[in-house]
Design a protein around this motif. Structure first.
Motif, PDB file in Angstrom:
ATOM      1  N   PHE A 318      -4.343  -8.414   6.259  1.00 31.09           N
ATOM      2  CA  PHE A 318      -3.832  -9.214   5.137  1.00 31.09           C
ATOM      3  C   PHE A 318      -4.848 -10.267   4.671  1.00 31.09           C
ATOM      4  O   PHE A 318      -5.161 -10.370   3.484  1.00 31.09           O
ATOM      5  N   VAL A 322      -6.732 -10.927   0.968  1.00 28.45           N
ATOM      6  CA  VAL A 322      -6.682 -12.157   0.170  1.00 28.45           C
ATOM      7  C   VAL A 322      -8.107 -12.642  -0.122  1.00 28.45           C
ATOM      8  O   VAL A 322      -8.439 -13.017  -1.261  1.00 28.45           O
ATOM      9  N   ALA A 348       0.207  -6.430  -0.988  1.00 34.83           N
ATOM     10  CA  ALA A 348       0.942  -7.221   0.027  1.00 34.83           C
ATOM     11  C   ALA A 348       0.962  -8.713  -0.304  1.00 34.83           C
ATOM     12  O   ALA A 348       1.941  -9.403  -0.007  1.00 34.83           O
ATOM     13  N   SER A 349      -0.117  -9.223  -0.924  1.00 33.80           N
ATOM     14  CA  SER A 349      -0.135 -10.657  -1.243  1.00 33.80           C
ATOM     15  C   SER A 349       0.187 -10.919  -2.704  1.00 33.80           C
ATOM     16  O   SER A 349       0.333 -12.067  -3.112  1.00 33.80           O
ATOM     17  N   ALA A 353       4.576  -9.066  -2.678  1.00 31.42           N
ATOM     18  CA  ALA A 353       4.705 -10.199  -1.748  1.00 31.42           C
ATOM     19  C   ALA A 353       6.170 -10.575  -1.536  1.00 31.42           C
ATOM     20  O   ALA A 353       6.551 -11.081  -0.481  1.00 31.42           O
ATOM     21  N   ARG A 357       8.172  -6.948   5.016  1.00 28.84           N
ATOM     22  CA  ARG A 357       7.133  -6.035   5.509  1.00 28.84           C
ATOM     23  C   ARG A 357       7.717  -4.635   5.725  1.00 28.84           C
ATOM     24  O   ARG A 357       7.071  -3.623   5.445  1.00 28.84           O
ATOM     25  N   ARG A 360       7.928  -2.863   2.471  1.00 30.78           N
ATOM     26  CA  ARG A 360       6.580  -2.467   2.037  1.00 30.78           C
ATOM     27  C   ARG A 360       6.108  -1.255   2.835  1.00 30.78           C
ATOM     28  O   ARG A 360       5.556  -0.310   2.277  1.00 30.78           O
ATOM     29  N   ASP A 367      -0.353  -3.962   4.949  1.00 32.66           N
ATOM     30  CA  ASP A 367      -0.850  -5.311   4.634  1.00 32.66           C
ATOM     31  C   ASP A 367      -2.310  -5.308   4.173  1.00 32.66           C
ATOM     32  O   ASP A 367      -2.749  -6.231   3.489  1.00 32.66           O
TER      33      ASP A 367
END
Ligand code: LCS
Length: 399
Positions: A318, A322, A348-349, A353, A357, A360, A367
């Protein structure tokens, strides 16, 4: 112009062009909401469907029809319908083919809102749906119920790049009395023609490759059969999801370069996928052109090229995603896809978001997954951009 006996590039340039008395080279914008009748008899004749002509833009307009005719020719279909957005195309298809008590089978990795609208609005009308791994025909078969009416597929899927064997799934679905709809947004008709593979209806978010310039939102449907085309057109007109004449003009302008854009972006994508696969910060790359792609035989069977969309996973998870997003300089950090400009996003971000989880993971979104829509910039510049951003990702380990 009818270009049904011509090559694909000729269809892109001349298909469906509206020929006016002035000899305009380009279909003009008929920016009018309504069309006047010569007299009462003329109006009555048009309303009865006996006469040819225009009444009101939601029902038909020369600029919109020119685009619809071109799209139908590109997808080898009977009738095309242009809509205000890809989601208007999705909801029009659902509304046309599903009734209270019916069931739809779809993919667990289908575009989120295509599932969301079904599970909220359409579920409220008494329509049920199942989402399975449609890359496995056995899973599709296992989801079948006596009231299953529509098989709604997306190939490749957004953003997991999973393919469906469209021919095999269509053959099975037809034996079971189902209508097959394929969202062909990721490929465009340059790379895949679902109607030739057995599907009944092809759907596009025209916002993406077909328009290609990130300046309008639009959708399209093309049906193989006349009765389906008529039903979809009637549903669209009643529900009001029509495209606007100016929007249709923009798409007509954009679509002419569809083939050269897709082929150029695909060339860039193939080089980038290879670069990423060899990068030490990258765990995996999902791109239909790579030797490591799990469904490469299916790519050969139903696509004429691997396209310009890929997803890849970062070893750093993750945080790495980012960091990559915050350091790319040339790729735009944005949703959407299929434009001349390269777009990157980390579901994921960003887009996903808000989901747990577990939700997702069920949709195949890990992630570390990054989605990359490759544009037509110089590929060296795109790789340099990724390289400098991935260096920042690598530096995370040192901290
Ligand atoms: N189908 C697919 C495969 C899509 O990717 C999208 C939009 C739609 C349908 C809906 O089309 P729209 O109404 O937006 O024209 N995909 C988006 C995406 O991946 N990011 O932002 C929108």
């Amino acid at each position: 112009m009818d270009t049904s006996d011509k090559g694909f590039s000729t269809k892109l340039i001349h298909g469906g062009d509206f020929q006016d008395e002035l000899g305009s080279a380009v279909t003009p914008i008929y920016q009018t909401s309504t069309f006047s009748f010569k007299n009462v008899e003329h109006g009555a004749n048009l309303f009865s469907g006996e006469g040819q002509g225009y009444i009101y833009t939601r029902l038909g307009n020369p600029t919109i029809e020119a685009l619809e005719s071109k799209l139908a020719q590109l997808e080898n279909g009977f009738g095309g319908i242009a809509l205000s957005s890809g989601m208007a195309a999705v909801t029009t298809v659902y509304s046309a083919f599903l009734r209270q008590g019916d069931h739809m089978i779809s993919s667990r990795s289908v575009y989120g809102p295509s599932r969301g609208v079904m599970e909220t609005i359409f579920a409220g009308f008494g329509i049920t749906s199942s989402y399975v791994d449609t890359s496995d025909l056995e899973e599709i078969k296992a989801a079948h119920r006596p009231n299953s009416k529509v098989l709604y597929l997306e190939s490749p899927s957004n953003p997991t790049i999973e393919l469906v064997d469209i021919r095999a799934a269509s053959e099975w679905a037809h034996k079971n009395g189902m209508i097959v709809v394929v969202d062909n947004t990721f490929c465009s008709p340059v790379l895949q023609k679902p109607l030739d593979l057995g599907a009944d209806v092809v759907l596009h978010s025209v916002t993406k490759f077909i328009n290609g310039h990130a300046d309008i939102v639009g959708g399209a449907l093309v049906a193989k059969r006349e009765d389906h085309a008529k039903l979809l057109k009637k549903t669209m007109a009643m529900m009001g999801g029509n495209m606007d004449p100016h929007q249709a003009y923009m798409v007509q302008r954009g679509v002419k370069t569809l083939e050269i854009r897709v082929l150029r972006a695909q060339k860039n994508a193939a080089l980038i996928a290879e670069y990423l696969e060899n990068h030490e910060e990258v765990d995996w790359v999902m791109y239909p052109g790579l030797a490591s792609f799990p469904q490469k035989e299916l790519v050969q069977k139903q696509m004429s090229g691997p396209g310009a969309m890929m997803s890849f996973g970062l070893k750093g998870g993750f945080e790495a995603g980012v960091t990559l997003m915050n350091h790319v300089k040339l790729a735009l950090l944005a949703v959407s896809l299929g434009g001349v400009e390269t777009l990157i996003q980390h579901p994921a971000s960003m887009t996903h978001a808000g989901l747990s989880r577990e939700a997702r993971t069920e949709a195949g979104i890990t992630d570390n997954l990054v989605r990359f829509s490759v544009g037509i910039e110089n590929v060296e510049d795109l790789i340099d951009d990724l390289e400098q951003a991935l260096e920042k990702v690598g530096a995370l380990k040192a901290v």
